[in-house]
Design an enzyme around this catalytic site. Sequence first.
Site, PDB file in Angstrom:
ATOM      1  N   CYS A  11       2.871   3.165   9.785  1.00  0.00           N
ATOM      2  CA  CYS A  11       2.958   4.965   9.347  1.00  0.00           C
ATOM      3  C   CYS A  11       3.912   5.328  10.207  1.00  0.00           C
ATOM      4  CB  CYS A  11       1.760   5.514   8.667  1.00  0.00           C
ATOM      5  SG  CYS A  11       1.790   7.186   7.766  1.00  0.00           S
ATOM      6  N   PRO A  34       1.057  -0.880   0.012  1.00  0.00           N
ATOM      7  CA  PRO A  34      -0.206  -0.206   0.126  1.00  0.00           C
ATOM      8  C   PRO A  34       0.890   1.408  -0.083  1.00  0.00           C
ATOM      9  CG  PRO A  34       0.298  -0.725   2.163  1.00  0.00           C
ATOM     10  CD  PRO A  34       0.487  -2.290   1.036  1.00  0.00           C
TER      11      PRO A  34
END
Length: 178
Positions: free
Chosen positions: A104, A19
Amino acid sequence: MKTFWQEQLKNWPIIALAPMDGYTDSAYRQITKKVNPNVYCFTEFFSADWLVHSKFLADSVLPHHPSEKPLIVQIFWKDPEMFVQAAKIIEKYDVAWIDINMWCPAKKVINSWHGSGLIINSDTAFEIVRRLSEATHLPISVKTRLGWNWSESLIEFCKWLEKAGANLITVHGRTTKQ
């Protein structure tokens, strides 16, 4: 459906398109699948909150071409209930599973205790996985990092994620601080 990975593990090697925010949209995934039809495609990461509160967003990012299957939708947020509500929306789009972003390191993400901020807020991380696993028929995976500053707690953290209901855990080979 929760046995998805048990079936897929028979087909080694498993190749996945990671991703990537701003890159892994439907057009990119379709091109990737033309190059290698056996690649598993992840979406860009989407805020569970945005998916719940914006029908326009959900209707613009979740529909996908059949060639993209099996498609994995990656979401992030910090509120377990928002994950549950987002899962109900995601289920309507015929995807293979849901991936939780706990990796993240962007400051705007971790300053709000999303993404790899959940490594520090582990009770919330486990609650998110547990609630999401109970709320959906889709398998749940988690992408995390080695840790915040070091990796000493990685194994214990992953075991707790598994106990909470994660069907697959992917570890990004750096800490948040790296």
